[in-house]
Design an enzyme around this catalytic site. Structure first.
Site, PDB file in Angstrom:
ATOM      1  N   GLY A 151       0.813  -1.216   0.000  1.00 46.37           N
ATOM      2  CA  GLY A 151       0.000   0.000   0.000  1.00 46.37           C
ATOM      3  C   GLY A 151       0.841   1.258   0.000  1.00 46.37           C
ATOM      4  O   GLY A 151       0.339   2.348   0.293  1.00 46.37           O
ATOM      5  N   THR A 152       2.120   1.124  -0.338  1.00 47.65           N
ATOM      6  CA  THR A 152       3.017   2.282  -0.338  1.00 47.65           C
ATOM      7  C   THR A 152       2.503   3.396  -1.243  1.00 47.65           C
ATOM      8  O   THR A 152       2.601   4.584  -0.906  1.00 47.65           O
ATOM      9  CB  THR A 152       4.431   1.861  -0.780  1.00 47.65           C
ATOM     10  OG1 THR A 152       4.963   0.931   0.166  1.00 47.65           O
ATOM     11  CG2 THR A 152       5.356   3.061  -0.867  1.00 47.65           C
TER      12      THR A 152
ATOM     13  N   HIS B  48     -36.199 -30.558   6.792  1.00 45.19           N
ATOM     14  CA  HIS B  48     -35.954 -31.131   5.462  1.00 45.19           C
ATOM     15  C   HIS B  48     -36.941 -30.580   4.429  1.00 45.19           C
ATOM     16  O   HIS B  48     -37.256 -31.248   3.439  1.00 45.19           O
ATOM     17  CB  HIS B  48     -36.050 -32.658   5.491  1.00 45.19           C
ATOM     18  CG  HIS B  48     -35.136 -33.316   6.466  1.00 45.19           C
ATOM     19  ND1 HIS B  48     -33.847 -33.695   6.161  1.00 45.19           N
ATOM     20  CD2 HIS B  48     -35.330 -33.662   7.776  1.00 45.19           C
ATOM     21  CE1 HIS B  48     -33.286 -34.251   7.214  1.00 45.19           C
ATOM     22  NE2 HIS B  48     -34.155 -34.233   8.209  1.00 45.19           N
TER      23      HIS B  48
ATOM     24  N   GLU C   7     -33.831 -10.917  -1.709  1.00 43.15           N
ATOM     25  CA  GLU C   7     -32.949 -11.305  -2.808  1.00 43.15           C
ATOM     26  C   GLU C   7     -31.704 -10.415  -2.853  1.00 43.15           C
ATOM     27  O   GLU C   7     -30.582 -10.908  -3.070  1.00 43.15           O
ATOM     28  CB  GLU C   7     -33.706 -11.204  -4.133  1.00 43.15           C
ATOM     29  CG  GLU C   7     -34.755 -12.296  -4.306  1.00 43.15           C
ATOM     30  CD  GLU C   7     -35.613 -12.096  -5.532  1.00 43.15           C
ATOM     31  OE1 GLU C   7     -36.425 -12.986  -5.816  1.00 43.15           O
ATOM     32  OE2 GLU C   7     -35.487 -11.049  -6.207  1.00 43.15           O
TER      33      GLU C   7
ATOM     34  N   PRO D  34       6.561  15.504   1.839  1.00 42.41           N
ATOM     35  CA  PRO D  34       5.662  14.360   2.012  1.00 42.41           C
ATOM     36  C   PRO D  34       6.249  13.248   2.873  1.00 42.41           C
ATOM     37  O   PRO D  34       5.523  12.635   3.669  1.00 42.41           O
ATOM     38  CB  PRO D  34       5.429  13.876   0.575  1.00 42.41           C
ATOM     39  CG  PRO D  34       5.641  15.091  -0.272  1.00 42.41           C
ATOM     40  CD  PRO D  34       6.734  15.861   0.415  1.00 42.41           C
TER      41      PRO D  34
ATOM     42  N   SER E 266     -42.486  -7.942 -12.179  1.00 36.40           N
ATOM     43  CA  SER E 266     -42.212  -8.478 -13.507  1.00 36.40           C
ATOM     44  C   SER E 266     -42.525  -7.434 -14.556  1.00 36.40           C
ATOM     45  O   SER E 266     -43.469  -6.653 -14.411  1.00 36.40           O
ATOM     46  CB  SER E 266     -43.052  -9.736 -13.754  1.00 36.40           C
ATOM     47  OG  SER E 266     -42.954 -10.163 -15.103  1.00 36.40           O
TER      48      SER E 266
ATOM     49  N   LYS F  29     -47.493  -9.198 -10.304  1.00 36.88           N
ATOM     50  CA  LYS F  29     -46.530 -10.059  -9.614  1.00 36.88           C
ATOM     51  C   LYS F  29     -45.711  -9.254  -8.608  1.00 36.88           C
ATOM     52  O   LYS F  29     -45.232  -8.161  -8.921  1.00 36.88           O
ATOM     53  CB  LYS F  29     -45.603 -10.711 -10.630  1.00 36.88           C
ATOM     54  CG  LYS F  29     -44.840 -11.921 -10.088  1.00 36.88           C
ATOM     55  CD  LYS F  29     -44.117 -12.630 -11.223  1.00 36.88           C
ATOM     56  CE  LYS F  29     -43.533 -13.952 -10.780  1.00 36.88           C
ATOM     57  NZ  LYS F  29     -42.519 -13.813  -9.744  1.00 36.88           N
TER      58      LYS F  29
END
Length: 458
Positions: free
Chosen positions: A97-98, A182, A325, A124, A312, A318
């Site tokens: 990350g230099t 199940h 989701e 800097p 839809s 719908k």
């Protein structure tokens, strides 16, 4: 001095102004792998560290007050959201990350020079990066940004989701429904009990993430290049972490072992594992809600979700479970991110991990995705979802598995015979049990009462 406001334009530098210098320009030329940049949360945390380091160096008598103030002022502008266009270096850059560290050093120096009308000249490296190395600053930044996001965003979002679930559960203590194992009919439970399982998952995730904060609060700062602390004052790390603690409200300390903190990213891998667990929990809850709201005619149709948008472009009327989701997609990304961070964590070769930018970028993305997903699930799904009591009652009355309650009296085989006959003839277990046993109707009504069964009474 720029004035802060909420417009996007004000948070960028002046048109065509470039505040970074030659090292950043080289990075832009060298690293053209993607268009992904380091997240704003990461850059903000990096600026926070630069400010704390300037204060520490001033306190130690290594940096004069004017330069320290200039660095702090420039860093604050960055944390306030200004100059976002001045950090263009690709995530896929030098592994330490230099380039990002040099980028912020150059930008801070330029901001200070602009505001002082050229009176202050900051180097800097010599001034902004005094007592630091990319090798201890970037790992510290990963920890700082992750700790802040978890404590300020993710934990509150999870807490909100849990409270929303608990509130919904309290509305349905007496709503008894068919359980499923199940994907098949099983013994009854209350909707409140089902939701309590979801709430407990979120509480577990919250507690594990809260516990993981302690490892994030240990910073590599002060270890410099490889962990020996070369070119920094022995009291530097203690002062920096004290200042960071004061400014963030989190209790940071120097790492217990700098060689581990710089060469390994075990903490990030561990935290990512907790994030993956949270994603799995949110996925489980979202999928349960999708199944329970499926239909309305040919699904379970026990829950009814808010209609947020057309489901839809071709089928009128719908309605789809769009938020669950979306949450599932976000959680899938987080689970994939965990694999990325795990593999990146293996790249601690000798005295330095060389996938730090990737770890920082991916860890932040996971935290932010889970924060947003938890809030969306709480506010756009759980809060206003309705219960289809007629469907729940209908399914419960015809559930042949209720015959399980008769096992102790008539045995497994006879109970199975009753269950099978009830299912085949579409009759209730009560009706068939009256026909095939000598147990009185009064006793059968008591034994098959779902209110007793959800308390484990038989």
């Amino acid at each position: 001095m720029l004035k802060k406001d909420d417009s996007a334009a004000s948070k960028s530098s002046e048109k065509n102004a470039i505040l970074y210098g030659s090292e950043t320009a080289k990075a832009l030329s060298n690293f053209t792998i993607s268009k992904l940049k380091m997240p704003r949360a990461f850059i903000s945390a990096l600026a926070t560290i630069k400010s704390a380091c300037a204060q520490a160096n001033q306190e130690l008598g290594l940096l004069d007050a004017e330069k320290s103030a200039a660095i702090q002022m420039a860093a604050k502008e960055i944390t306030d959201g200004f100059h976002v266009d001045q950090f263009p270096v690709d995530v896929f850059q030098t592994g330490s990350g230099t380039s990002t560290n040099m980028n912020i050093n150059e930008v801070i120096a330029s901001i200070a020079k602009q505001h002082s009308q050229q009176k202050i000249s900051l180097h800097p490296n010599d001034d902004v990066n005094m007592g630091q190395s990319s090798n201890d600053v970037i790992p510290s930044c990963i920890h700082l940004s992750a700790a802040k996001l978890i404590s300020e965003e993710l934990l509150p979002s999870l807490q909100h989701l849990r409270h929303t679930l608990d509130a919904k559960a309290s509305e349905h203590i007496n709503t008894i429904k068919t359980g499923r194992t199940h994907l098949m009919d099983a013994m009854p439970l209350s909707l409140a009990q089902e939701i309590s399982g979801w709430s407990s998952q979120i509480r577990f995730a919250y507690e594990q993430l809260e516990n993981s904060l302690s490892s994030l609060l240990k910073l590599a700062i002060g270890g410099t290049a490889i962990g020996t602390g070369v070119n920094t004052h022995p009291e530097f790390a203690g002062i920096v972490t004290r200042i960071l603690s004061q400014s963030t409200g989190l209790t940071f300390t120097p790492a217990d072992n700098y060689f581990r903190a710089i060469s390994a990213q075990d903490t990030a891998v561990h935290v990512s594992g907790m994030l993956k667990t949270t994603a799995v929990s949110l996925s489980k809850i979202s999928n349960d809600i999708r199944w329970l709201s499926s239909g309305p005619l040919n699904g379970l149709n026990e829950l009814q979700l808010p209609a947020l948008q057309k489901g839809s472009s071709i089928m009128p009327g719908k309605v789809n479970p769009v938020i669950p989701e979306a949450v599932l997609m976000a959680c899938t990304q987080v689970i994939g991110n965990d694999t990325t961070i795990t593999l990146a964590g293996q790249s601690g070769n000798f005295q330095l991990n060389t996938m730090l930018p990737l770890i920082g970028h991916t860890l932040i993305q996971s935290i932010q995705l889970l924060s947003s997903s938890s809030s969306a699930l709480a506010d756009k799904v759980i809060k206003n979802m309705q219960v289809n009591h007629s469907m729940i009652n209908q399914n419960l009355a015809k559930n042949p598995i209720l015959a399980t309650a008769l096992n102790k009296l008539i045995g497994y085989d006879k109970s199975a015979e009753i269950a099978k006959k009830a299912y085949e003839e579409k009759r209730t277990v009560l009706d068939v049990a009256i026909e095939l046993t000598d147990i009185t109707e009064t006793e059968l009504v008591k034994l098959l009462d779902p209110k007793r069964l959800i308390r484990g009474e038989t």
